[in-house]
Design a protein around this motif. Structure first.
Motif, mmCIF file in Angstrom:
data_model
loop_
_atom_site.group_PDB
_atom_site.id
_atom_site.type_symbol
_atom_site.label_atom_id
_atom_site.label_comp_id
_atom_site.label_asym_id
_atom_site.label_seq_id
_atom_site.Cartn_x
_atom_site.Cartn_y
_atom_site.Cartn_z
ATOM 1 N N GLY A 16 67.096 -8.529 -28.024
ATOM 2 C CA GLY A 16 66.312 -9.308 -28.963
ATOM 3 C C GLY A 16 66.201 -10.765 -28.573
ATOM 4 N N SER A 17 65.579 -11.530 -29.463
ATOM 5 C CA SER A 17 65.333 -12.945 -29.207
ATOM 6 C C SER A 17 65.801 -13.786 -30.388
ATOM 7 C CB SER A 17 63.836 -13.206 -28.977
ATOM 8 O OG SER A 17 63.362 -12.512 -27.845
ATOM 9 N N ARG A 19 65.719 -18.241 -31.559
ATOM 10 C CA ARG A 19 65.401 -19.617 -31.185
ATOM 11 C C ARG A 19 66.311 -20.569 -31.939
ATOM 12 N NH1 ARG A 19 59.904 -23.265 -31.848
ATOM 13 N NH2 ARG A 19 60.637 -23.369 -34.005
ATOM 14 N N ARG A 67 65.750 -16.097 -18.719
ATOM 15 C CA ARG A 67 65.815 -15.531 -20.076
ATOM 16 C C ARG A 67 65.724 -16.612 -21.151
ATOM 17 N NH1 ARG A 67 70.320 -13.120 -21.797
ATOM 18 N NH2 ARG A 67 71.730 -14.351 -20.457
ATOM 19 N N PHE A 68 66.256 -17.768 -20.884
ATOM 20 C CA PHE A 68 66.273 -18.855 -21.863
ATOM 21 C C PHE A 68 65.304 -19.953 -21.432
ATOM 22 C CE2 PHE A 68 70.909 -18.309 -23.575
ATOM 23 C CZ PHE A 68 70.651 -16.963 -23.805
ATOM 24 N N GLN A 82 64.865 -21.302 -26.672
ATOM 25 C CA GLN A 82 64.329 -19.965 -26.892
ATOM 26 C C GLN A 82 65.143 -19.000 -26.037
ATOM 27 O OE1 GLN A 82 61.817 -18.831 -28.975
ATOM 28 N NE2 GLN A 82 62.503 -16.801 -28.320
ATOM 29 N N MET A 83 65.751 -18.031 -26.686
ATOM 30 C CA MET A 83 66.628 -17.085 -25.993
ATOM 31 C C MET A 83 66.019 -15.695 -26.092
ATOM 32 S SD MET A 83 70.348 -18.507 -27.270
ATOM 33 C CE MET A 83 70.061 -18.048 -28.983
ATOM 34 N N ASN A 84 65.677 -15.138 -24.958
ATOM 35 C CA ASN A 84 65.090 -13.802 -24.892
ATOM 36 C C ASN A 84 66.016 -12.865 -24.134
ATOM 37 O OD1 ASN A 84 62.755 -14.815 -26.178
ATOM 38 N ND2 ASN A 84 61.831 -15.347 -24.208
ATOM 39 N N SER A 85 65.769 -11.576 -24.292
ATOM 40 C CA SER A 85 66.565 -10.557 -23.592
ATOM 41 C C SER A 85 68.060 -10.815 -23.765
ATOM 42 C CB SER A 85 66.196 -10.536 -22.102
ATOM 43 O OG SER A 85 64.825 -10.279 -21.932
ATOM 44 N N LEU A 86 68.461 -11.034 -24.989
ATOM 45 C CA LEU A 86 69.850 -11.392 -25.260
ATOM 46 C C LEU A 86 70.800 -10.249 -24.942
ATOM 47 C CD1 LEU A 86 69.276 -13.447 -28.480
ATOM 48 C CD2 LEU A 86 70.510 -14.264 -26.463
ATOM 49 N N ASP A 90 76.152 -13.054 -24.298
ATOM 50 C CA ASP A 90 75.600 -14.333 -24.762
ATOM 51 C C ASP A 90 76.237 -14.780 -26.079
ATOM 52 O OD1 ASP A 90 72.395 -13.218 -23.632
ATOM 53 O OD2 ASP A 90 73.712 -14.671 -22.642
#
Length: 123
Positions: A16-17, A19, A67-68, A82-86, A90
């Motif tokens: 998930g993502s 912010r 990813r970020f 913005q943090m993606n593909s957590l 992490d």
């Protein structure tokens, strides 16, 4: 004196993502570089990424590259992470910070710190 306040942490599933936001007050926004660190239980504080508002250059730690993403809204004196593909790894308390250095990954070089916001990634 500079005050920094993080928001946006929470619980998210792996993949998930999320912010995070960091609102800075009490300074000229262009004076300092601002960035993010994180600290998991029992581990040292780790550099996540930073942005130099004078140049717009961004820097990232190896574990989050690709990813970020860090961005800034100078009018609001706010930076975002913005943090993606957590991933579960992490999971940590995330801190925003400010420094007079153009770039540094060392926590000791960062002068002002927020109180942190918890990010938890479930598997």
């Amino acid at each position: 004196q500079v005050q920094m306040e993080e928001s946006g942490g929470g619980l998210v599933q792996a993949g998930g993502s999320l912010r995070l936001s960091c609102a800075a007050s009490g300074r000229s926004f262009g004076t300092y570089s601002v960035g993010w660190f994180r600290q998991a239980p029992g581990k040292e504080r780790e550099f996540v990424g930073s942005i130099n508002p004078r140049t717009g250059n961004t820097y990232y730690g190896d574990s989050v590259k690709g990813r970020f993403t860090i961005s800034e809204d100078t009018a609001k004196e706010t930076i975002y992470l913005q943090m993606n593909s957590l991933k579960p790894e992490d999971t940590a308390v995330y801190y925003c910070a400010a420094t007079t250095y153009s770039y540094s990954y060392r926590p000791d070089d960062w002068v002002y710190w927020g109180q942190g916001t918890q990010v938890t990634v479930s598997s």
